[in-house]
Motif scaffolding. Structure first.
Motif, PDB file in Angstrom:
ATOM      1  N   GLU A 109       0.845  -1.199   0.000  1.00 51.45           N
ATOM      2  CA  GLU A 109       0.000   0.000   0.000  1.00 51.45           C
ATOM      3  C   GLU A 109       0.880   1.248   0.000  1.00 51.45           C
ATOM      4  OE1 GLU A 109      -3.227   2.353   2.817  1.00 51.45           O
ATOM      5  OE2 GLU A 109      -2.196   0.583   3.600  1.00 51.45           O
ATOM      6  N   MET A 110       0.557   2.180  -0.884  1.00 51.68           N
ATOM      7  CA  MET A 110       1.289   3.445  -0.927  1.00 51.68           C
ATOM      8  C   MET A 110       0.416   4.539  -0.333  1.00 51.68           C
ATOM      9  SD  MET A 110       3.185   2.988  -4.610  1.00 51.68           S
ATOM     10  CE  MET A 110       3.689   4.659  -4.670  1.00 51.68           C
ATOM     11  N   PHE A 111       1.033   5.445   0.431  1.00 52.62           N
ATOM     12  CA  PHE A 111       0.306   6.538   1.075  1.00 52.62           C
ATOM     13  C   PHE A 111       1.274   7.679   1.331  1.00 52.62           C
ATOM     14  CE2 PHE A 111       1.897   3.628   4.258  1.00 52.62           C
ATOM     15  CZ  PHE A 111       2.425   4.440   5.254  1.00 52.62           C
ATOM     16  N   ASN A 112       0.712   8.871   1.524  1.00 55.11           N
ATOM     17  CA  ASN A 112       1.526  10.056   1.799  1.00 55.11           C
ATOM     18  C   ASN A 112       1.519  10.367   3.284  1.00 55.11           C
ATOM     19  OD1 ASN A 112       2.075  10.440  -0.929  1.00 55.11           O
ATOM     20  ND2 ASN A 112       0.358  11.823  -1.217  1.00 55.11           N
ATOM     21  N   ILE A 113       2.661  10.845   3.773  1.00 54.02           N
ATOM     22  CA  ILE A 113       2.732  11.379   5.131  1.00 54.02           C
ATOM     23  C   ILE A 113       3.152  12.839   5.019  1.00 54.02           C
ATOM     24  CG2 ILE A 113       3.162   9.151   6.236  1.00 54.02           C
ATOM     25  CD1 ILE A 113       6.121  10.018   6.549  1.00 54.02           C
ATOM     26  N   ASP A 114       2.594  13.660   5.893  1.00 50.59           N
ATOM     27  CA  ASP A 114       2.827  15.100   5.844  1.00 50.59           C
ATOM     28  C   ASP A 114       4.204  15.482   6.364  1.00 50.59           C
ATOM     29  OD1 ASP A 114       0.229  15.560   4.915  1.00 50.59           O
ATOM     30  OD2 ASP A 114      -0.567  15.755   6.954  1.00 50.59           O
ATOM     31  N   ILE A 115       4.798  16.447   5.691  1.00 50.28           N
ATOM     32  CA  ILE A 115       5.950  17.170   6.212  1.00 50.28           C
ATOM     33  C   ILE A 115       5.373  18.490   6.701  1.00 50.28           C
ATOM     34  CG2 ILE A 115       8.190  18.210   5.733  1.00 50.28           C
ATOM     35  CD1 ILE A 115       8.334  16.321   3.246  1.00 50.28           C
ATOM     36  N   PRO A 116       5.598  18.852   7.965  1.00 51.62           N
ATOM     37  CA  PRO A 116       4.972  20.075   8.475  1.00 51.62           C
ATOM     38  C   PRO A 116       5.485  21.319   7.756  1.00 51.62           C
ATOM     39  CG  PRO A 116       6.688  19.366   9.977  1.00 51.62           C
ATOM     40  CD  PRO A 116       6.540  18.278   8.936  1.00 51.62           C
ATOM     41  N   ALA A 117       4.630  22.329   7.640  1.00 55.34           N
ATOM     42  CA  ALA A 117       5.074  23.620   7.117  1.00 55.34           C
ATOM     43  C   ALA A 117       6.081  24.204   8.099  1.00 55.34           C
ATOM     44  CB  ALA A 117       3.885  24.557   6.954  1.00 55.34           C
ATOM     45  N   PHE A 118       7.180  24.714   7.558  1.00 56.22           N
ATOM     46  CA  PHE A 118       8.169  25.362   8.420  1.00 56.22           C
ATOM     47  C   PHE A 118       8.719  26.589   7.728  1.00 56.22           C
ATOM     48  CE2 PHE A 118      10.407  22.031   6.105  1.00 56.22           C
ATOM     49  CZ  PHE A 118      11.601  22.602   5.714  1.00 56.22           C
ATOM     50  N   SER A 119       9.093  27.572   8.552  1.00 59.49           N
ATOM     51  CA  SER A 119       9.556  28.835   7.993  1.00 59.49           C
ATOM     52  C   SER A 119      11.074  28.876   7.925  1.00 59.49           C
ATOM     53  CB  SER A 119       9.018  30.011   8.800  1.00 59.49           C
ATOM     54  OG  SER A 119       9.459  29.950  10.128  1.00 59.49           O
ATOM     55  N   LEU A 120      11.537  29.559   6.912  1.00 53.50           N
ATOM     56  CA  LEU A 120      12.957  29.823   6.724  1.00 53.50           C
ATOM     57  C   LEU A 120      13.134  31.315   6.981  1.00 53.50           C
ATOM     58  CD1 LEU A 120      13.342  27.829   3.387  1.00 53.50           C
ATOM     59  CD2 LEU A 120      13.841  27.019   5.708  1.00 53.50           C
ATOM     60  N   ASP A 121      13.731  31.637   8.106  1.00 53.90           N
ATOM     61  CA  ASP A 121      13.869  33.028   8.520  1.00 53.90           C
ATOM     62  C   ASP A 121      15.294  33.312   8.939  1.00 53.90           C
ATOM     63  OD1 ASP A 121      10.988  33.848   8.462  1.00 53.90           O
ATOM     64  OD2 ASP A 121      10.834  32.284   9.980  1.00 53.90           O
ATOM     65  N   LEU A 122      15.736  34.531   8.722  1.00 55.94           N
ATOM     66  CA  LEU A 122      17.043  34.937   9.216  1.00 55.94           C
ATOM     67  C   LEU A 122      17.024  34.874  10.738  1.00 55.94           C
ATOM     68  CD1 LEU A 122      17.852  37.963   6.896  1.00 55.94           C
ATOM     69  CD2 LEU A 122      18.592  35.589   6.673  1.00 55.94           C
ATOM     70  N   PRO A 123      18.156  34.581  11.360  1.00 58.74           N
ATOM     71  CA  PRO A 123      18.190  34.417  12.817  1.00 58.74           C
ATOM     72  C   PRO A 123      17.667  35.615  13.604  1.00 58.74           C
ATOM     73  CG  PRO A 123      20.231  33.650  11.843  1.00 58.74           C
ATOM     74  CD  PRO A 123      19.445  34.306  10.743  1.00 58.74           C
ATOM     75  N   ASP A 124      17.810  36.827  13.077  1.00 53.39           N
ATOM     76  CA  ASP A 124      17.379  38.014  13.830  1.00 53.39           C
ATOM     77  C   ASP A 124      15.945  38.440  13.507  1.00 53.39           C
ATOM     78  OD1 ASP A 124      18.013  38.740  11.246  1.00 53.39           O
ATOM     79  OD2 ASP A 124      18.908  40.646  11.806  1.00 53.39           O
ATOM     80  N   ARG A 125      15.223  37.619  12.758  1.00 54.81           N
ATOM     81  CA  ARG A 125      13.841  37.937  12.405  1.00 54.81           C
ATOM     82  C   ARG A 125      12.889  36.955  13.079  1.00 54.81           C
ATOM     83  NH1 ARG A 125      13.608  39.973   6.201  1.00 54.81           N
ATOM     84  NH2 ARG A 125      15.330  41.424   6.383  1.00 54.81           N
ATOM     85  N   SER A 126      11.661  37.410  13.298  1.00 55.84           N
ATOM     86  CA  SER A 126      10.676  36.512  13.909  1.00 55.84           C
ATOM     87  C   SER A 126      10.205  35.488  12.887  1.00 55.84           C
ATOM     88  CB  SER A 126       9.496  37.310  14.448  1.00 55.84           C
ATOM     89  OG  SER A 126       8.861  37.992  13.404  1.00 55.84           O
ATOM     90  N   ARG A 127       9.757  34.349  13.383  1.00 59.65           N
ATOM     91  CA  ARG A 127       9.272  33.282  12.520  1.00 59.65           C
ATOM     92  C   ARG A 127       7.957  33.679  11.876  1.00 59.65           C
ATOM     93  NH1 ARG A 127      10.473  27.779  15.937  1.00 59.65           N
ATOM     94  NH2 ARG A 127      12.740  27.993  15.868  1.00 59.65           N
ATOM     95  N   THR A 128       7.745  33.191  10.645  1.00 57.76           N
ATOM     96  CA  THR A 128       6.514  33.516   9.928  1.00 57.76           C
ATOM     97  C   THR A 128       5.493  32.398   9.984  1.00 57.76           C
ATOM     98  OG1 THR A 128       7.520  32.756   7.873  1.00 57.76           O
ATOM     99  CG2 THR A 128       7.652  35.109   8.345  1.00 57.76           C
ATOM    100  N   VAL A 129       5.889  31.200  10.414  1.00 59.25           N
ATOM    101  CA  VAL A 129       4.981  30.073  10.532  1.00 59.25           C
ATOM    102  C   VAL A 129       5.111  29.527  11.950  1.00 59.25           C
ATOM    103  CG1 VAL A 129       4.497  27.713   9.794  1.00 59.25           C
ATOM    104  CG2 VAL A 129       5.135  29.431   8.114  1.00 59.25           C
ATOM    105  N   ASN A 130       4.006  29.263  12.608  1.00 58.15           N
ATOM    106  CA  ASN A 130       4.046  28.700  13.959  1.00 58.15           C
ATOM    107  C   ASN A 130       3.705  27.227  13.931  1.00 58.15           C
ATOM    108  OD1 ASN A 130       4.745  31.091  15.276  1.00 58.15           O
ATOM    109  ND2 ASN A 130       2.637  31.797  15.055  1.00 58.15           N
TER     110      ASN A 130
END
Length: 130
Positions: A109-130
């Motif tokens: 059986e083939m099925f998909n598993i989710d990779i969570p959404a994650f933000s790519l942010d510079l270290p001195d900036r706040s995250r855009t995805v929680n």
């Protein structure tokens, strides 16, 4: 750390900015991300392929598909974990990645598993995805 669980398989992602591979003056920003896949289910699974949906800071979308991860198609028995590190270049100082892995169990059986959404942010900036 970002987490998603699908069919008792947990995918966690930890992104980090790589200063030494980035050149902001040339609009080149580079992140690495460490992924851990933890098979908490009672069945054997194998990761066959990956799909990434990458959105940069201007809303430009790139889709990436391919077999396995970092040249491997790992097999995970119940209780096994697999970890790898990869990277993502962007032309903007922030972005978001999300996706899925296509898995196969012992019965085929083939099925998909989710990779969570994650933000790519510079270290001195706040995250855009929680």
């Amino acid at each position: 750390m970002y987490r998603a669980v699908t069919r008792q398989i947990e995918v966690s992602v930890e992104p980090f900015y790589l200063v030494d591979r980035s050149a902001p003056e040339e609009r080149r920003y580079f992140w690495a991300y460490r992924v851990t896949i933890d098979n908490q289910s009672a069945e054997f699974v194998q990761l066959l392929s990956r799909y990434w949906h990458i959105t940069d800071g201007t809303g430009r979308i790139e889709e990436v598909r391919g077999p396995g991860v970092v040249g491997e198609q790992p097999e995970l028995n119940p209780g096994d974990s697999y970890q790898y590190t990869s990277g993502c270049p962007l032309s903007t100082p922030s972005g978001i990645m999300v996706g899925h892995y296509t898995m196969r169990n012992a019965s085929g059986e083939m099925f998909n598993i989710d990779i969570p959404a994650f933000s790519l942010d510079l270290p001195d900036r706040s995250r855009t995805v929680n």
